[in-house]
Scaffold this active site. Sequence first.
Site, PDB file in Angstrom:
ATOM      1  N   TYR A   1      97.981  50.854  47.670  1.00  0.00           N
ATOM      2  CA  TYR A   1      96.569  50.567  47.407  1.00  0.00           C
ATOM      3  C   TYR A   1      95.916  51.805  46.802  1.00  0.00           C
ATOM      4  CZ  TYR A   1      92.373  47.909  47.383  1.00  0.00           C
ATOM      5  OH  TYR A   1      91.274  47.239  46.928  1.00  0.00           O
TER       6      TYR A   1
ATOM      7  N   ARG B   1      84.050  43.717  38.649  1.00  0.00           N
ATOM      8  CA  ARG B   1      83.833  45.143  38.913  1.00  0.00           C
ATOM      9  C   ARG B   1      84.972  45.624  39.806  1.00  0.00           C
ATOM     10  NH1 ARG B   1      82.673  48.200  42.770  1.00  0.00           N
ATOM     11  NH2 ARG B   1      82.350  46.450  44.204  1.00  0.00           N
TER      12      ARG B   1
ATOM     13  N   LYS C   1      95.008  43.990  48.520  1.00  0.00           N
ATOM     14  CA  LYS C   1      94.165  43.811  49.712  1.00  0.00           C
ATOM     15  C   LYS C   1      94.889  43.009  50.776  1.00  0.00           C
ATOM     16  CE  LYS C   1      90.045  45.717  48.972  1.00  0.00           C
ATOM     17  NZ  LYS C   1      89.281  46.546  49.911  1.00  0.00           N
TER      18      LYS C   1
ATOM     19  N   GLU D   1      86.196  39.628  46.639  1.00  0.00           N
ATOM     20  CA  GLU D   1      86.537  41.030  46.376  1.00  0.00           C
ATOM     21  C   GLU D   1      86.249  41.404  44.932  1.00  0.00           C
ATOM     22  OE1 GLU D   1      87.602  44.763  47.278  1.00  0.00           O
ATOM     23  OE2 GLU D   1      87.785  43.150  48.758  1.00  0.00           O
ATOM     24  N   ASP D   2      85.493  42.477  44.735  1.00  0.00           N
ATOM     25  CA  ASP D   2      85.279  43.098  43.424  1.00  0.00           C
ATOM     26  C   ASP D   2      84.660  42.168  42.384  1.00  0.00           C
ATOM     27  OD1 ASP D   2      86.089  45.475  44.415  1.00  0.00           O
ATOM     28  OD2 ASP D   2      87.977  45.613  43.355  1.00  0.00           O
TER      29      ASP D   2
ATOM     30  N   ASP E   1      84.144  41.817  51.107  1.00  0.00           N
ATOM     31  CA  ASP E   1      84.577  43.122  51.597  1.00  0.00           C
ATOM     32  C   ASP E   1      83.772  44.258  50.990  1.00  0.00           C
ATOM     33  OD1 ASP E   1      86.306  44.985  52.973  1.00  0.00           O
ATOM     34  OD2 ASP E   1      87.237  45.367  51.037  1.00  0.00           O
ATOM     35  N   ASP E   2      83.389  44.145  49.723  1.00  0.00           N
ATOM     36  CA  ASP E   2      82.612  45.210  49.084  1.00  0.00           C
ATOM     37  C   ASP E   2      81.241  45.359  49.735  1.00  0.00           C
ATOM     38  OD1 ASP E   2      84.544  45.696  46.879  1.00  0.00           O
ATOM     39  OD2 ASP E   2      84.018  43.639  46.374  1.00  0.00           O
TER      40      ASP E   2
ATOM     41  N   ASN F   1      85.572  55.377  44.528  1.00  0.00           N
ATOM     42  CA  ASN F   1      86.983  55.570  44.227  1.00  0.00           C
ATOM     43  C   ASN F   1      87.303  54.882  42.908  1.00  0.00           C
ATOM     44  OD1 ASN F   1      87.545  52.707  44.828  1.00  0.00           O
ATOM     45  ND2 ASN F   1      87.334  53.268  46.985  1.00  0.00           N
TER      46      ASN F   1
END
Length: 549
Positions: free
Chosen positions: A94, A147, A165, A236-237, A259-260, A399
């Site tokens: 990851y 994103r 993930k 996610e994202d 999760d973000d 990150n």
Amino acid sequence: MTVAKRGIELLQDPSLNRSTAFTESEKEALGLVGLVPDVTETEDLQLQRVMLQLAQKPTDLERYIYLINLLDHNETLFYRTVMSDPARFLPIVYDPTIGEACLKFGHIYRQARGMYLSMGRRGKVKQVLQNWPQKDVRFICVTDSGRILGLGDLGANGMGIPIGKLQLYTACAGVPPQYLLPMYLDAGTNNEQYLHDPLYLGMRKTRPRTEDLYSFVDEFMQAVQELFPKCCVHFEDWTGVDAVHLLQRYRDKYCVYNDDVQGTAGITLAGMINACKLKGTKLKDEKYLFLGAGSAGIGLADLLCSALVGQGMALKEAQSQVYMFDVNGLLESTRKDLVDFQKPYAHKHGTTRDFVAAIESIKPTTIIGVSTIGGAFNQKVVETMARNNERPVILALSNPTEHAECTAEQAYTWSKGKAIYAAGVQFEPVHYNGQTFLPGQANNFYIFPAVGMAILATQAKRVTDEMFIEAGQAVADQVPSDLLKQGLLYPLQSNILETEIQTAARVAKLVFDSGLARVERPPDMVAFIRNHVYKPVYEKEPALATKAA
């Protein structure tokens, strides 16, 4: 009638394949004689070979490619490898290696993993999902790659994220891998580089209108409920606005979380709880300034305010302790460019586009970077925080590594050792002025896999913010006092499975207390969680021989 897989078909199933570990009787019974080397190796010996081969790879990206290839052929050995030394392997499978892997995803692609659902399949989503071979799916991690990390719109290249993930669900919290489905929802991309790359794996169309995207996601969510009624959808994202609005759209109707928004908030809350322990203060005593006001920042602020309300503060009072700063400057009440979820944090204050000036005026005790702008916490920022605070809290959460707002060494050096610091990526210990500081990694993998395990075990009907608050508190409580004194805000990664079992047990108790569980409450919550934990060992011979094809 159950039909066992045999011969080559068995060797091509990564969930069943043991490679060189089949016994002589298994080879005879399953038609494998002559198809594998005429030896029977232990998992330890297989792991030794994996380590030898990994040591010969020149870069972490090459190690990532090798490990994904191993996963495609022998799932048990892959997880045995990663779980044998999580501190070593999590950064490879990851973050930060996953960022480089996503940028090159179409170029390093070897084999399909997960599902690819494009908007060209509108009206046929249920039929597409029926192609997935596992019929008891408990988690779908889905992205439209709007994103990805701090890298932006990566289109189909972002598929590496849901794949990675879900590996963390298993590697960190022991969620059995057969229940996991990574998915890329292909809504096109606005990334011109990929649209013109002949090896790009997605639709060569620009992104649709918001209402078209949301109606397609509606169809997807409904199909999931019909086909996989025990499934939790992990978003996610997605782009910041979509991340917040889709969560609002579904959270009271389906078992879903982002999760973000919530995972990032939970792990940051854990860090802030432990920073307060070091300072001898409480969350309500602190003042927070965020650099970045997108989905991660707002989700974090919302969860923080929920935690403060749980400690007795009024919501408005809690929100008044939180300030936000974005590319257009400080969020304040005269700004006309704010979206709905930003407005609670736009306070009466003079206009400024200078972050240091905002620090001088607001005098925050904690700054939190979710900006994806590498180096944004420059020397002047850190020195100003250190001048205004005896123990400034500096959380550089963006990150991959090059996007971190400042490094650990910079934070400790520029603050003359006063800073309490954590980052979204792992930095090495810092030696300064005779002291050794242990910078922690505020990585969501401490939180979402544990919450996932709690959801799996309890068959939770919904996911609430309180689950992430409890997870954050549970993670914070597991940092030993001697390491906390050296500035470490998070537990050691080397023991992450046990950390997450304890965290999952705390979250599971909350699920039962909240009346959201669909199973009977157990007498021992930790034992209950342990009973669900996947172990990367080969099944005994009878189970292997009768597993359905």
